[in-house]
Design an enzyme around this catalytic site. Structure first.
Site, PDB file in Angstrom:
ATOM      1  CE1 TYR A 165      42.443  48.811  43.934  1.00 53.18           C
ATOM      2  CE2 TYR A 165      43.002  49.232  46.209  1.00 53.18           C
ATOM      3  CZ  TYR A 165      42.665  48.364  45.209  1.00 53.18           C
ATOM      4  OH  TYR A 165      42.556  47.043  45.475  1.00 53.18           O
ATOM      5  CB  VAL A 171      40.736  46.145  51.922  1.00 57.92           C
ATOM      6  CG1 VAL A 171      40.492  47.245  50.918  1.00 57.92           C
ATOM      7  CG2 VAL A 171      40.028  44.854  51.552  1.00 57.92           C
ATOM      8  CB  SER A 209      43.279  44.207  46.088  1.00 61.22           C
ATOM      9  OG  SER A 209      41.949  44.505  45.782  1.00 61.22           O
ATOM     10  CE  LYS A 260      40.840  43.508  43.171  1.00 58.59           C
ATOM     11  NZ  LYS A 260      40.526  44.936  43.429  1.00 58.59           N
ATOM     12  CE1 TYR A 314      37.814  40.742  42.790  1.00 58.46           C
ATOM     13  CE2 TYR A 314      36.083  40.802  44.450  1.00 58.46           C
ATOM     14  CZ  TYR A 314      37.169  41.389  43.834  1.00 58.46           C
ATOM     15  OH  TYR A 314      37.625  42.610  44.264  1.00 58.46           O
TER      16      TYR A 314
HETATM   17  N1  GLU Z   1      37.839  41.753  47.918  1.00 60.57           N
HETATM   18  C1  GLU Z   1      37.933  43.177  48.062  1.00 60.57           C
HETATM   19  C2  GLU Z   1      36.759  43.840  47.340  1.00 60.57           C
HETATM   20  O1  GLU Z   1      36.358  43.365  46.324  1.00 60.57           O
HETATM   21  C3  GLU Z   1      39.251  43.635  47.517  1.00 60.57           C
HETATM   22  C4  GLU Z   1      39.487  45.107  47.703  1.00 60.57           C
HETATM   23  C5  GLU Z   1      40.906  45.450  48.032  1.00 60.57           C
HETATM   24  O2  GLU Z   1      41.641  44.681  48.654  1.00 60.57           O
HETATM   25  O3  GLU Z   1      41.311  46.567  47.693  1.00 60.57           O
HETATM   26  O4  GLU Z   1      36.222  44.816  47.790  1.00 60.57           O
END
Ligand code: GLU
Length: 306
Positions: free
Chosen positions: A241, A259, A65, A68, A190
């Site tokens: 989050y 993650v 993430s 992102k 993604y």
């Molecule tokens: N690629 C992971 C997902 O879409 C990213 C989630 C994360 O790193 O928090 O679940």
């Protein structure tokens, strides 16, 4: 000249790695479940060009993430404020991969860092670039000034094969007209940008523009100062989050977690710092990396709240 953080990073690494291991590696992406869980690294890059690192700070890991952030910066460069018609700027208070708010809020994700929001950002990139994941990767290369970073194809494939939940989110948003490209194309891009592999040192260096009013160390402008400030605000309020409040309380810095076990934090005007350790808590945030950043912010006196 910035402070010398070498000794502090060593102390933090020694303390944090002496704690009993807590949490588990992410296993919903099978390729991530194979990562050795007890690795730890931390690196600090300062706006005046110094780099401090200790532990496994040069070991590449799956940034997940944290990508992102780069996808959002690139989309903002191209799309500007029009982006905010399709994605909100509020914490969600729900897990990163939750669908529950989307029906009530008619397919507009709460923020660009929950999976729904990042899928919308990736959709924007799908329209702007033939190979959106390469565009994100090349953006990272420009930030770093070198091309040493790549996409881990195994991780990308592994996530793509297990992306039912993200597919559900994407289809749902498409039903509200908030996704334009084909769902499959958005998921491909993604999963690939989430699978970029970088080390703590590389992440700290690449994110320095967020600590320097939107400019890279060499002076090149990445974002205007207002957008860099807004990105830091989003990291503070939404970057971890539903633990964003807890992170503000404990660390007091804009952060973005992934993650893969990485956590990137920004000290506006001064530095960026990235810690990595693969074991995650129930929110999907690295236990040891959060602990390390909490200790770093306190000992270096760099919380934005004083
Ligand atoms: N690629 C992971 C997902 O879409 C990213 C989630 C994360 O790193 O928090 O679940």
């Amino acid at each position: 000249m910035s402070a010398d953080f070498a000794a502090l990073l060593q102390t933090i690494a020694a303390e944090v790695t002496a704690l009993p291991p807590e949490g588990d590696v992410a296993d919903y992406i099978p390729a991530l479940a194979r990562v050795a869980p007890d690795q730890f690294g931390i690196a600090v890059a300062t706006v005046d060009g110094r780099l401090f690192r200790t532990g496994a700070a040069d070991t590449p890991f799956s940034i997940q993430s944290i990508s992102k952030l780069f996808a959002l910066a690139l989309a903002l460069q191209r799309e500007g404020d029009a982006l905010w018609r399709r994605v909100g700027r509020e914490p969600s208070g729900t897990p990163f991969n939750s669908l529950v708010l989307l029906e009530r809020e008619r397919g507009i994700p709460r923020n660009p860092f929950v999976n729904a929001g990042a899928l919308v950002i990736t959709d924007v990139l799908c329209r702007r670039f033939l190979q959106p994941e390469r565009a994100v990767l090349e953006f990272v290369h420009r930030l770093l000034g070198r091309t040493s970073v790549g996409i881990d194809a195994d991780v990308a494939r592994s996530e793509r094969r297990h992306s039912d939940r993200n597919a559900a989110i994407a289809h749902f948003m498409r039903s509200f007209g908030n996704l334009q490209a084909e769902v499959g194309a958005v998921l491909d891009a993604y999963c690939a940008h989430c699978a970029i592999a970088m080390s703590c040192a590389e992440l700290a260096e690449a994110a320095l523009f967020l600590a320097a009013d939107g400019r890279q160390p060499g002076g090149a402008r990445v974002l205007d100062a207002a957008d860099a400030r807004r990105l830091n605000a989003l990291m503070l309020t939404c970057g971890a989050y539903d633990a964003a409040g807890d992170f503000a309380f404990r660390i007091g810095l804009p952060t973005k977690t992934g993650v893969g076990g990485g956590i990137l934090a920004i000290v506006p005007g001064r530095l960026s710092v990235c810690a990595w350790s693969p074991r995650l808590d129930a929110n999907g945030n690295s236990v040891a990396a959060a602990e390390a950043l909490e200790r770093f912010a306190a000992a270096a006196g760099v919380s934005i709240f004083g």
